[in-house]
Design an enzyme around this catalytic site. Structure first.
Site, PDB file in Angstrom:
ATOM      1  N   SER A   1       0.853  -1.186   0.000  1.00  0.00           N
ATOM      2  CA  SER A   1       0.000   0.000   0.000  1.00  0.00           C
ATOM      3  C   SER A   1       0.887   1.233   0.000  1.00  0.00           C
ATOM      4  O   SER A   1       2.044   1.210   0.406  1.00  0.00           O
ATOM      5  CB  SER A   1      -0.912  -0.004   1.224  1.00  0.00           C
ATOM      6  OG  SER A   1      -0.154   0.144   2.409  1.00  0.00           O
ATOM      7  N   HIS A   2       0.308   2.344  -0.474  1.00  0.00           N
ATOM      8  CA  HIS A   2       1.108   3.565  -0.590  1.00  0.00           C
ATOM      9  C   HIS A   2       1.678   3.972   0.762  1.00  0.00           C
ATOM     10  O   HIS A   2       2.859   4.341   0.866  1.00  0.00           O
ATOM     11  CB  HIS A   2       0.246   4.705  -1.140  1.00  0.00           C
ATOM     12  CG  HIS A   2       0.930   6.028  -1.118  1.00  0.00           C
ATOM     13  ND1 HIS A   2       1.953   6.347  -1.979  1.00  0.00           N
ATOM     14  CD2 HIS A   2       0.768   7.116  -0.311  1.00  0.00           C
ATOM     15  CE1 HIS A   2       2.383   7.569  -1.723  1.00  0.00           C
ATOM     16  NE2 HIS A   2       1.679   8.054  -0.712  1.00  0.00           N
ATOM     17  N   CYS A   3       0.855   3.889   1.809  1.00  0.00           N
ATOM     18  CA  CYS A   3       1.301   4.302   3.137  1.00  0.00           C
ATOM     19  C   CYS A   3       2.471   3.435   3.612  1.00  0.00           C
ATOM     20  O   CYS A   3       3.430   3.943   4.207  1.00  0.00           O
ATOM     21  CB  CYS A   3       0.133   4.216   4.111  1.00  0.00           C
ATOM     22  SG  CYS A   3       0.456   4.922   5.725  1.00  0.00           S
TER      23      CYS A   3
ATOM     24  N   ARG B   1       5.665   4.420   1.648  1.00  0.00           N
ATOM     25  CA  ARG B   1       6.207   5.690   2.109  1.00  0.00           C
ATOM     26  C   ARG B   1       6.871   5.546   3.464  1.00  0.00           C
ATOM     27  O   ARG B   1       7.892   6.178   3.750  1.00  0.00           O
ATOM     28  CB  ARG B   1       5.090   6.743   2.199  1.00  0.00           C
ATOM     29  CG  ARG B   1       4.333   7.017   0.920  1.00  0.00           C
ATOM     30  CD  ARG B   1       5.230   7.327  -0.259  1.00  0.00           C
ATOM     31  NE  ARG B   1       6.115   8.437  -0.007  1.00  0.00           N
ATOM     32  CZ  ARG B   1       7.336   8.550  -0.531  1.00  0.00           C
ATOM     33  NH1 ARG B   1       7.798   7.615  -1.332  1.00  0.00           N
ATOM     34  NH2 ARG B   1       8.077   9.603  -0.249  1.00  0.00           N
TER      35      ARG B   1
ATOM     36  N   LEU C   1       2.575   6.506  -5.999  1.00  0.00           N
ATOM     37  CA  LEU C   1       2.119   7.895  -5.941  1.00  0.00           C
ATOM     38  C   LEU C   1       1.093   8.196  -7.010  1.00  0.00           C
ATOM     39  O   LEU C   1       0.171   8.977  -6.797  1.00  0.00           O
ATOM     40  CB  LEU C   1       3.306   8.848  -6.108  1.00  0.00           C
ATOM     41  CG  LEU C   1       4.324   8.910  -4.967  1.00  0.00           C
ATOM     42  CD1 LEU C   1       5.414   9.903  -5.308  1.00  0.00           C
ATOM     43  CD2 LEU C   1       3.654   9.302  -3.660  1.00  0.00           C
TER      44      LEU C   1
END
Length: 1476
Positions: free
Chosen positions: A1066-1068, A1071, A1405
């Protein structure tokens, strides 16, 4: 083709509405189950006959079924069967059939659909018949009957005696003829009170065309004979003066200018009571004086004239009337409406017998002038074009506002259209309403083609329900005479529109500084004495405050006007009762049926639940008879049942509404009668001052659900031999206090008492009376609802419910008995759901729903009352999970959630597959069971808690605050609602079981997604989305309850702990690993709440351990300062650092689309370049899907093309605005406008041709039939994702803020063929949890991989693969609720030059877009091979692991993040990049 209504046949509006309301035939649903056949025959003489149609009547493809019927298949594209009705000349007359007999046959399940219990019958001759006589005598083509959807709806909605059918006819234009030639339309109308014509020669004197006399008569002769035959056969009535006939001929003298009507009869003393219709056939208007016939005529009232038939000069045996209609020349000269009647409407009167004759209890209607085209259509189109152009010019998303603009109430530019509507004026005409902004304020212009007409208007200052007459000095401007109407409203008259002939308009203007909050209006026709309202019968409301019309908190969506009405009646009305509330709720739903949505039903539910909870008055200054209250409940529950039957999407909200209501019905009057009978029987006096008499007075005047509590309490008092404390304790359990008894308008202040009578007899009678009370007030009492539902159920189901009722009566004395009754209820509800699912009759649906609600309530009480959660947690696993399955089914049936049901069935299949109890205790089995429990917890979170809280709570706040409900009750509304659902009982059982299973499966409380250590200040947040723009001044460790996975991690956050499950890609998660933020999921809610409470506002140190857990401890502030000093300095350094986009790229590509062999680092990002490399080096058993690339700079080139000049100008302006933003500014609205701007781009023809050519060259399937418009939408969406919030935040945090950095960001688009994936996987060739380079960590899901990277609820199957030994270990089994099933086509992936940079991973993103949206399905794990076959799963995971090893080796032994999928036996790799 023209329908009968256009020809003028009278189909009353009331009949149409009745047909529509009674129709329950779901034609669209039926057609989805093709093939569907019309099984039909003809009725030659009588409606009950079936006979084989003639060969000439059969539609193409019709087959003969037997000796009396044929079958014609309905086409799937347009449900219409066309039947030719033959006319036969016989015995000098014209014959045809009586009608069509039919049923609908569905071949799929061999099911017939009828009109109730009867066959459909469509009469051929029940409507007005029309013959046309041409100028030269040509016969008109025969009529044609069309059996289409609307016809069957009509036929099914009414009985055969009052059914009607749409006729169609085709009329060829008449040949040219000499000057003065005319055509006549003959209407044959047969009357029960008129004798049949003795001779057809009367027609010779009626048709007086200027052409050759014999030719006109010759043209009429055949139809005359046919008419006489049909009249004598079909219309032999008895009446005053015997039977007879009337002949009508309509002559079109000059089309749209002059028409003559000739009527003859052989009845002496007959008078024509008549009027004319202007628009709607059947409408009564007073004819102009010059239209009156010669002879004796008199005006009867404001709508009708009575004219006597005059004896014919040539034939004394007949009487006649001749009418002439022509436009008023003076009206045309003055510019007013010189209209012609659309129809003649009349009845007949015989003064001698004082006898009226009509057409089957309706008026006779004869069409005259065809409708002229409305002058408003072109005007509406001009407004519409302006509105569309206005929308195109908007430079932002519809739901976004530019934060730099003025306040929300600032005026839009002059000319902006705020509202546009085209409405029918109840078939009397049309209106176009335009509300817009002018130079000084607001302008309302209403156009209509009906005159005279007035705008009846007022203003609203505070609430939308207000209709106030403005003050004398209220400033406004008007076109059209405006005057004050009594003391209620203003009226503005319509005037002729000089720019549109035949149209009229009224214009009202209000200055901005003096504008009211809203203007409310309706339209009124003085001539027709008719009001024209908004849809649903309310006022038109146009707001001028340009933001929320109410200052109340919360939200009710687009139904604020209805919400304000509810608040008004609850707060301001002096008289108000439950009956009024139920009637209003019923009216609101009935008036909104055509546009009913979930928002409105949710608001109705909130309102009714506040009433159910006694937060609204049940009776205020009004006495309601019990039968009227019961009738109001009955009507409301019937309406809700109809909604349930017809709207699957609203069924949950219908159930919730019904849970707040009693059924209502026929026992209302018994509430009054039976209490009096009981008092008389037991000699209880009716004298004032004692308990029973005071209760009797309350029941007589205002019965409410409190009476159930009072009756049960009094019965408990009697059974306790007069113990008053028992009475008040029982009352208290029902929420009724002594003070509430005294607060009634018919108060009960007397102490409860015993009476000198047979106590047992009184108890018996009151128990029966309690049943009567519950039948009206209680919708979930099992005994009552079973009595009502018994007739809808089969014997087995009735027997099961009776057994449950008997066991409940005996009491659930211990957990064992409660467990047993829970299983019985589940079995019964399963049968009930099966019956309910196939039910179409609202009456039966209502009773079955109330029964289901009662069983659901009993199932919940069985768990909560006997502590089953603790009981089963101490029992064996099989028993515990059986209860879990039952509760999951209950929640699934109650919340209409397939996810709950599938999870329950998967759990059952898992235990069924276990061959021994020993297998139940194995760790692997624990992992599997835990996955199903995770799914159930996710279902509770998503399908119950999140759904009810997000959908219901805003409306509860709005309605509750407006109605002055207790603040605590408003705040806890959705929480208490959730606690009252079976889902709450499910969670009570789940929590202790999950704790036990985690121990069995050797699972800890943690999953560390981004390992490391951090020190920061503890802070508790509800959701990450609300704080992603926040910058924390001090290093922060956040305890966050909800994370979607799409958020950006806020600046200053060093640790993130959540109870939500997160996918590793997942993006989170990406990151967090990229920025070295500690990210961990806690699987124990109790532990999470304990940590959150302990460390809120305190300094905390967190560190991931080798065993996969997270260590958290409190530290002193001075220790924290020293530990964070270095990290703060590093943070400051990073905040000044600016990333550099790859600049070694070609920004002006020479080719717009590249094949995979042409891809290089100058043209595309890491995704395309990695695939271009892999396709050359991977072994054959690893497949790469077909690829193409739209290179860097393509978006910028398209922007610069001439067709996009306007878009480019807007784009550049927005980029300048973005460049001026500060680091802490919220740029979400500006980014939304940039995305909208990119989506306005248009491509060139050269690009389209190049894209097709390259896709065909690369072997894409279906490239030749590419949907270019959809492909272009996908490309634009990928380009627009350059301005996603998460991308902008990540770039800004990395030091890239404003225009300079985003202008250096270029977006290529990787085009790939979508693989028909059974499973999707991600691999990390170095285990990210323990940093073991010899071990691969992977995740696997069913369907497409977007479920992984999009962080759908639930976990993927997690596993490790040893590079050394090839061993596979399953870490956890999948618990994803849903899968995305591919539908083929293409996927367009973002591939920018801002991804996979040093110290910055841009993966996730930007967006990837599927050309064909994948189908979202609830996963059935019991059907997946990976869950059924352990050997297959092991071999599959080993193959995937080998794939990872192979790709890592071919990428220079650099650790890789790999995305791929499994299709059949093949492994596909769709993306690979260096591991973060």
């Amino acid at each position: 083709m023209r329908q009968l209504s256009q020809l003028g046949a009278s189909v009353p509006r009331a009949l149409k509405e009745r047909i529509a309301s009674r129709n329950s035939f779901d034609w669209s649903t039926l057609l989805r189950n093709s093939p569907i056949y019309l099984h039909w025959g003809v009725a030659p003489e009588h409606p009950d006959e079936w006979s084989l149609p003639s060969a000439g009547a059969l539609p193409p493809g019709t087959i003969r079924f037997d000796n009396i019927a044929v079958r014609s298949e309905f086409p799937t594209d347009y449900p219409r069967v066309r039947i030719r009705i033959p006319f036969d000349e016989s015995d000098g007359g014209l014959r045809t059939i009586c009608g069509i007999k039919a049923v609908i046959y569905r071949a799929k399940d061999r099911k017939y659909f009828k009109d109730g219990r009867a066959d459909f019958f469509v009469p051929v001759w029940d409507a007005v018949r029309t013959w046309v006589v041409g100028r030269l005598g040509e016969d008109e083509p025969l009529q044609e009957l069309s059996l289409n959807e609307s016809a069957f709806r009509a036929a099914m909605g009414v009985s055969r005696s009052d059914s009607y059918m749409s006729f169609s006819r085709e009329t060829s234009p008449a040949p040219e003829s000499g000057v003065g030639a005319r055509s006549a339309v003959r209407r044959s109308i047969s009357l029960s009170s008129v004798r049949k014509l003795k001779s057809s020669t009367s027609l010779d004197r009626i048709v007086k065309a200027s052409g050759p006399r014999d030719r006109s008569l010759k043209a009429c002769a055949g139809y005359t004979q046919g008419h006489q035959f049909l009249s004598s056969k079909l219309f032999q009535g008895v009446g005053r003066g015997g039977t007879g006939n009337l002949d009508v001929v309509v002559e079109e003298v000059v089309p749209q200018e002059e028409y003559h009507i000739h009527m003859i009869t052989d009845i002496r003393g007959l008078a024509l009571h008549w009027g004319v219709s202007r628009k709607k056939p059947g409408q009564w208007l007073l004819p102009r004086r010059d239209w009156w016939p010669a002879g004796v005529s008199s005006q009867v009232d404001h709508m009708a004239v009575r004219s006597e038939f005059q004896r014919d000069e040539d034939d004394p045996s007949i009487w006649r009337i001749d009418l002439s209609f022509q436009r008023d020349p003076s009206a045309k000269d003055s510019g007013s409406d010189a209209w012609l009647p659309s129809a003649l409407v009349f009845v007949l009167y015989q003064a001698e017998y004082n006898f009226w004759s009509n057409h089957n209890n309706d008026n006779f209607v004869v069409p005259v002038a065809p409708f002229a085209p409305s002058p408003l259509e072109a005007l509406y189109q001009s407004y519409l074009s302006k509105l569309e152009e206005q929308e195109k010019q908007l430079s932002g998303d519809l739901n976004s506002n530019d934060p730099d603009t003025d306040a929300p109430t600032s005026m839009p530019p002059a000319g902006t259209i705020l509202g546009l509507e085209q409405r029918s004026l109840d078939d009397d005409g049309e209106a176009v309403i335009c509300f817009c902004v002018d130079e000084a304020g607001f302008a309302l212009r209403i156009h209509a083609d009906l005159s005279p007409l007035v705008v009846h208007w007022g203003i609203a200052r505070h609430r939308v329900t207000e209709f106030l007459q403005p003050d004398e000095d209220f400033p406004f401007e008007a076109i059209g005479r405006t005057y004050r109407f009594e003391n209620k409203a203003m009226r503005t008259e319509f005037v002729p529109d000089p720019e549109h002939k035949g149209a009229y308009y009224a214009d009202l203007r209000f200055r901005k500084e003096n504008a009211p909050r809203a203007i409310t209006f309706v339209l009124f026709s003085p001539e027709l004495n008719h009001w024209y309202c908004a849809e649903g019968g309310g006022n038109f409301v146009l707001r001028m405050d340009l933001d929320s019309f109410s200052d109340l908190p919360g939200s009710v969506g687009k139904h604020e006007d209805i919400a304000q009405k509810i608040i008004e009646v609850e707060v301001e009305y002096g008289s108000w009762t439950l009956m009024h509330r139920y009637n209003l709720a019923n009216d609101i739903i009935q008036n909104s049926l055509s546009h009913l949505d979930a928002d409105l039903l949710q608001m109705i539910f909130v309102w009714l639940r506040y009433s159910f909870l006694r937060q609204l008055d049940w009776q205020r200054a009004y006495n309601t008879q019990p039968r009227l209250l019961a009738h109001a409940q009955d009507q409301l529950t019937r309406t809700l049942a109809r909604v349930y039957a017809n709207r699957c999407d609203l069924r949950l909200w219908v159930r919730l509404c019904l849970s707040t209501l009693g059924r209502g019905g026929g026992n209302g009057q018994r509430i009054r009668d039976d209490i009096l009978r009981i008092m008389h029987k037991h000699h209880i006096p009716e004298t004032p001052g004692h308990f029973m008499e005071q209760w009797h007075q309350k029941l007589h005047n205002n019965t409410t659900p409190d009476d159930v509590a009072i009756c049960e309490s009094y019965l408990a008092f009697l059974k306790a031999n007069g113990n008053k404390s028992v009475f008040y304790e029982t009352l208290q359990k029902h929420g009724v206090t002594k003070d509430r008894l005294a607060s009634y308008e018919r108060p009960i202040r007397a102490e409860v008492q015993m009476y000198p009578c047979d106590k047992d007899g009184l108890i018996h009678d009151l128990e029966e009376y309690l049943h009567v009370l519950k039948s009206v007030h209680s919708g979930t009492d099992l005994a009552v609802v079973l009595d009502y539902a018994r007739w809808t159920l089969d014997a087995e189901l009735v027997s099961k419910v009776e057994r449950i009722q008997a066991e409940r009566a005996n009491g659930m004395k211990n957990p064992e008995s409660a467990l047993g009754i829970s299983f019985q209820i589940a079995e019964t509800r399963k049968m009930l759901q099966s019956t309910l699912g196939s039910m179409q009759e609202p009456e039966r649906i209502r009773d079955m729903l109330f029964l289901d609600l009662a069983l659901d309530e009993l199932a919940r009480l069985a768990v909560e009352s006997q502590g089953l959660a603790e009981y089963v947690a101490q029992r064996d696993l099989r028993t515990a999970c059986n209860l879990l399955i039952v509760l999951a089914e209950h929640v699934g049936w109650s919340m209409l959630s397939d996810a709950f049901l599938e999870a329950a069935y998967d759990t059952g299949a898992l235990f069924y597959a276990c061959s021994s109890d020993a297998e139940l205790s194995e760790p692997d089995f624990g992992l599997r069971v835990y996955a199903t429990m995770e799914r159930l917890m996710d279902c509770v979170g998503n399908d119950v808690i999140e759904l009810l809280h997000s959908q219901v709570q805003p409306k509860a706040v709005y309605i509750g605050t407006g109605c002055n409900v207790d603040e605590k009750m408003v705040t806890l509304f959705s929480e208490e609602l959730i606690r009252g659902q079976a889902a709450f009982a499910l969670t009570q059982v789940l929590r202790p079981l999950m704790k036990n299973i985690r121990k069995q499966a050797n699972l800890g409380n943690w999953q560390v997604i981004s390992p490391g250590e951090c020190t920061g200040l503890g802070e508790v947040c509800q959701e990450l989305m609300s704080i992603q723009y926040k910058t924390f001044a001090k290093p922060t460790v956040a305890f966050v309850r909800r994370i979607s996975g799409e958020e950006e991690i806020p600046t200053g956050m060093v640790g993130l702990i959540t109870t939500d499950t997160l996918d590793i890609l997942s993006h989170c998660a990406v990151r967090a690993r990229n920025e070295r933020v500690v990210l961990a999921c806690c699987f124990s809610e109790e532990l999470f709440e304990q940590l959150a409470q302990q460390f809120q506002g305190s300094w905390v140190a967190a560190r991931s351990l080798a065993d996969g857990s997270l260590q958290i401890q409190a530290i002193e502030e001075d220790q924290a300062v020293s530990k964070t000093a270095e990290s703060e300095r590093q943070h400051e350094s990073e905040s000044r650092r600016s990333i550099s986009m790859r600049s070694d790229i070609e920004t002006k590509p020479t080719k717009q689309v590249l094949g995979i062999a042409e891809i290089s680092s100058r043209h595309g990002g890491s995704k395309s370049n990695s695939l271009a490399k892999l396709v050359q080096i991977v072994p054959e058993w690893i497949h790469i899907p077909s690829c193409a690339l739209i290179p860097f700079g393509s978006c910028e080139q398209v922007l610069a093309e001439p067709q996009n000049a306007g878009v480019l100008e807007t784009y550049q302006q927005l980029m300048r605005e973005l460049d001026g933003k500060r680091h802490e500014d919220d740029c979400s609205a500006l980014l939304a406008r940039l995305r909208h701007c990119i989506r306005q781009l248009r491509h060139s023809n050269a690009f389209a041709e190049e894209l097709k050519r390259v896709l065909e060259h690369e072997g894409f399937r279906g490239a030749a039939d590419l949907n270019l418009a959809r492909a272009w939408e996908c490309i634009l969406d990928v380009w627009a994702s350059k301005f996603n919030d998460r991308a902008f935040l990540a770039l800004r945090k990395a030091g890239a803020v404003g225009k300079a950095s985003l202008s250096a960001l270029y977006m290529a688009v990787l085009v790939q063929e979508v693989v028909d994936a059974d499973y999707a996987f991600v691999l990390h060739t170095k285990n990210p949890f323990n940093s073991d380079a010899s071990e691969i960590y992977g995740e696997l899901v069913h369907g497409l991989g977007e479920v992984l990277v999009g962080n759908y609820p639930g976990r993927a199957l997690g596993f490790t693969y040893s590079k050394d030994t090839g061993d596979v270990r399953v870490c956890n089994y999948p618990s994803k609720l849903k899968a995305l099933v591919p539908q083929g086509g293409l996927i367009f992936r973002s591939d920018s030059n801002g991804e996979d940079l040093e110290d910055f991973a841009g993966a996730g993103l930007f967006d990837s877009i599927l050309m064909r949206a994948a189908e979202e399905r609830v996963v059935r794990y019991r059907e997946l091979k990976i869950m059924q076959d352990k050997d297959y799963l092991r071999q599959l995971l080993q193959q995937i692991g080998k794939c990872g090893v192979e790709i890592e080796k071919n990428c220079g032994n650099k650790h890789q993040d790999i995305e791929g999928c499994i299709s059949g036996e093949n492994i596909y790799v769709v993306q690979s990049r260096d591991q973060v």
